[in-house]
Motif scaffolding. Sequence first.
Motif, mmCIF file in Angstrom:
data_model
loop_
_atom_site.group_PDB
_atom_site.id
_atom_site.type_symbol
_atom_site.label_atom_id
_atom_site.label_comp_id
_atom_site.label_asym_id
_atom_site.label_seq_id
_atom_site.Cartn_x
_atom_site.Cartn_y
_atom_site.Cartn_z
ATOM 1 N N ASP A 176 -18.888 -37.160 -41.958
ATOM 2 C CA ASP A 176 -19.657 -38.220 -41.304
ATOM 3 C C ASP A 176 -20.914 -37.692 -40.620
ATOM 4 N N LEU A 177 -21.204 -36.394 -40.793
ATOM 5 C CA LEU A 177 -22.446 -35.808 -40.295
ATOM 6 C C LEU A 177 -23.306 -35.389 -41.476
ATOM 7 N N THR A 178 -24.608 -35.477 -41.315
ATOM 8 C CA THR A 178 -25.503 -34.986 -42.365
ATOM 9 C C THR A 178 -25.388 -33.472 -42.492
ATOM 10 N N VAL A 179 -25.944 -32.955 -43.572
ATOM 11 C CA VAL A 179 -25.974 -31.505 -43.780
ATOM 12 C C VAL A 179 -26.608 -30.807 -42.576
ATOM 13 N N ALA A 180 -27.775 -31.296 -42.140
ATOM 14 C CA ALA A 180 -28.459 -30.663 -41.007
ATOM 15 C C ALA A 180 -27.608 -30.708 -39.748
ATOM 16 N N ASP A 181 -26.941 -31.832 -39.488
ATOM 17 C CA ASP A 181 -26.123 -31.947 -38.281
ATOM 18 C C ASP A 181 -24.888 -31.057 -38.355
ATOM 19 N N ASN A 182 -24.322 -30.875 -39.546
ATOM 20 C CA ASN A 182 -23.218 -29.931 -39.705
ATOM 21 C C ASN A 182 -23.647 -28.513 -39.333
ATOM 22 N N VAL A 183 -24.840 -28.131 -39.777
ATOM 23 C CA VAL A 183 -25.317 -26.768 -39.536
ATOM 24 C C VAL A 183 -25.666 -26.556 -38.071
ATOM 25 N N VAL A 184 -26.230 -27.572 -37.432
ATOM 26 C CA VAL A 184 -26.640 -27.477 -36.030
ATOM 27 C C VAL A 184 -25.444 -27.428 -35.079
ATOM 28 N N LEU A 185 -24.311 -27.985 -35.488
ATOM 29 C CA LEU A 185 -23.176 -28.181 -34.580
ATOM 30 C C LEU A 185 -22.750 -26.922 -33.822
ATOM 31 N N PRO A 186 -22.579 -25.758 -34.468
ATOM 32 C CA PRO A 186 -22.154 -24.572 -33.688
ATOM 33 C C PRO A 186 -23.141 -24.195 -32.585
ATOM 34 N N ALA A 187 -24.438 -24.394 -32.834
ATOM 35 C CA ALA A 187 -25.445 -24.077 -31.826
ATOM 36 C C ALA A 187 -25.361 -25.041 -30.655
ATOM 37 N N ALA A 244 -22.601 -24.070 -28.510
ATOM 38 C CA ALA A 244 -22.914 -22.850 -27.762
ATOM 39 C C ALA A 244 -23.984 -23.076 -26.698
ATOM 40 N N GLY A 245 -24.532 -24.294 -26.628
ATOM 41 C CA GLY A 245 -25.507 -24.604 -25.593
ATOM 42 C C GLY A 245 -26.941 -24.287 -25.952
ATOM 43 N N MET A 246 -27.245 -24.052 -27.226
ATOM 44 C CA MET A 246 -28.628 -23.791 -27.631
ATOM 45 C C MET A 246 -29.466 -25.055 -27.478
ATOM 46 N N ALA A 247 -30.696 -24.901 -27.031
ATOM 47 C CA ALA A 247 -31.605 -26.040 -26.916
ATOM 48 C C ALA A 247 -31.754 -26.724 -28.269
ATOM 49 N N ARG A 248 -31.827 -28.064 -28.252
ATOM 50 C CA ARG A 248 -31.798 -28.822 -29.498
ATOM 51 C C ARG A 248 -32.951 -28.442 -30.432
ATOM 52 N N GLY A 249 -34.149 -28.285 -29.872
ATOM 53 C CA GLY A 249 -35.290 -27.927 -30.707
ATOM 54 C C GLY A 249 -35.103 -26.585 -31.377
ATOM 55 N N ASN A 250 -34.588 -25.600 -30.632
ATOM 56 C CA ASN A 250 -34.335 -24.271 -31.199
ATOM 57 C C ASN A 250 -33.264 -24.342 -32.278
ATOM 58 N N ALA A 251 -32.235 -25.156 -32.022
ATOM 59 C CA ALA A 251 -31.152 -25.293 -33.001
ATOM 60 C C ALA A 251 -31.664 -25.923 -34.289
ATOM 61 N N ARG A 310 -33.688 -23.379 -36.237
ATOM 62 C CA ARG A 310 -32.808 -22.390 -36.857
ATOM 63 C C ARG A 310 -32.109 -22.991 -38.090
ATOM 64 N N ALA A 311 -31.660 -24.231 -37.981
ATOM 65 C CA ALA A 311 -30.998 -24.884 -39.115
ATOM 66 C C ALA A 311 -31.955 -25.053 -40.283
ATOM 67 N N THR A 312 -33.171 -25.459 -39.990
ATOM 68 C CA THR A 312 -34.173 -25.620 -41.044
ATOM 69 C C THR A 312 -34.446 -24.294 -41.742
ATOM 70 N N GLU A 313 -34.539 -23.228 -40.952
ATOM 71 C CA GLU A 313 -34.762 -21.888 -41.500
ATOM 72 C C GLU A 313 -33.617 -21.473 -42.422
ATOM 73 N N LEU A 314 -32.389 -21.694 -41.990
ATOM 74 C CA LEU A 314 -31.226 -21.283 -42.782
ATOM 75 C C LEU A 314 -31.095 -22.110 -44.055
ATOM 76 N N LEU A 315 -31.256 -23.418 -43.944
ATOM 77 C CA LEU A 315 -31.133 -24.272 -45.123
ATOM 78 C C LEU A 315 -32.202 -23.923 -46.151
ATOM 79 N N GLY A 316 -33.397 -23.582 -45.670
ATOM 80 C CA GLY A 316 -34.448 -23.159 -46.587
ATOM 81 C C GLY A 316 -34.120 -21.843 -47.252
#
Length: 230
Positions: free
Chosen positions: A99-110, A113-120, A123-129
């Motif tokens: 029920d989460l998009t691909v990007a939201d699945n990848v962002v979830l661990p960050a 862990a308390g990572m700022a949303r913009g940074n997360a 990072r997700a965009t970088e990894l997916l690319g």
Amino acid sequence: MMTVPLVELREVSRRYDGGPPALDGVSLTITAGEAVAILGPSGSGKSTLLNLVAGLDRPSSGAVTVDGVRVDELGEAGSARYRRAKIGMVFQFFNLLDDLTVADNVVLPAQLAGMARGNAQRRATELLGALGVDRHAGAYPGRLSGGERQRVAVARALMNRPSLLLADEPTGALDTASGEDVQQLLKDLHADGQTIVMVTHDLALAESCATRTVQLVDGRVAADTLERVR
């Protein structure tokens, strides 16, 4: 200068309900930068070993240390923090949230862990690319092929820059072509310096990706072999 192990198991045993040991006095060290394949028949203790290193289970006796953390001494909350900080996990059946998009699945661990949303998100965009699935960022996992879902799962596992990537039968649910795709992905990750411990029945995966194979039989280390550099 002595190399400090990233992973160290000292005389680790695990018994369940008084039965025979799933692991029986296993001692094992893994240094940073290794890619280790854990092999053995069903019931040999492979998944038990992985769960102990991940802090998902505790040994009946012995010590498990990962990146300076005594994993066997952690409580439930400490184990969760340890996994967020030190461990990335890849599973046979992906374990993505449908029920989460691909990007939201990848962002979830960050996010956990308390990572700022913009940074997360960056990072997700970088990894997916980097893993070749950025075009699916807004899609839901059910619309992806098995190989694509496993790439997303690897991106999620790498989100918090873990010291150790654990892979439990990462090609076990994939067709041959997708399995070869994930095999190359793991090989590339190791070439970039990622430490990997994988449990697998896939000998081609072990032969291609592992710098070392550890064979378990009846909960004991039967062989520990350095592989030819490929």
